[in-house]
Design a protein around this motif. Structure first.
Motif, mmCIF file in Angstrom:
data_model
loop_
_atom_site.group_PDB
_atom_site.id
_atom_site.type_symbol
_atom_site.label_atom_id
_atom_site.label_comp_id
_atom_site.label_asym_id
_atom_site.label_seq_id
_atom_site.Cartn_x
_atom_site.Cartn_y
_atom_site.Cartn_z
ATOM 1 N N LEU A 89 64.616 24.713 86.260
ATOM 2 C CA LEU A 89 64.859 23.528 85.443
ATOM 3 C C LEU A 89 66.225 22.934 85.761
ATOM 4 N N ARG A 106 68.133 21.198 80.529
ATOM 5 C CA ARG A 106 66.723 21.051 80.139
ATOM 6 C C ARG A 106 66.214 22.345 79.522
ATOM 7 N N VAL A 150 62.478 24.340 77.879
ATOM 8 C CA VAL A 150 61.037 24.340 77.670
ATOM 9 C C VAL A 150 60.830 24.782 76.235
ATOM 10 N N HIS A 168 52.274 28.018 77.599
ATOM 11 C CA HIS A 168 52.383 27.040 78.675
ATOM 12 C C HIS A 168 51.503 27.464 79.845
ATOM 13 N N PHE A 171 51.220 26.886 83.976
ATOM 14 C CA PHE A 171 51.905 26.397 85.158
ATOM 15 C C PHE A 171 50.926 26.391 86.326
#
Length: 54
Positions: A2, A6, A8, A13, A15
């Protein structure tokens, strides 16, 4: 990785990755993945694995 600053958000999640290779069959036996994460409280977790060949 990231970009700096930033985050998450917490939660589940999914990916995905993609790559291109020349035409023909290709075994994924030597391919692997790794995800490292660190929580705001400092706890860390790492998940890694591989892929079955064709």
């Amino acid at each position: 990785m990231l970009k700096a600053g930033r985050i998450v958000p917490p939660g589940p999640h999914v990916f995905a990755v993609q790559f291109n290779y020349t035409t023909g069959t290709r075994s994924a036996v030597g391919d692997n993945y790794r995800v490292d994460a660190q929580g705001q409280a400092g706890g860390a977790v790492s998940v890694r694995g591989g892929f079955a060949g064709r």
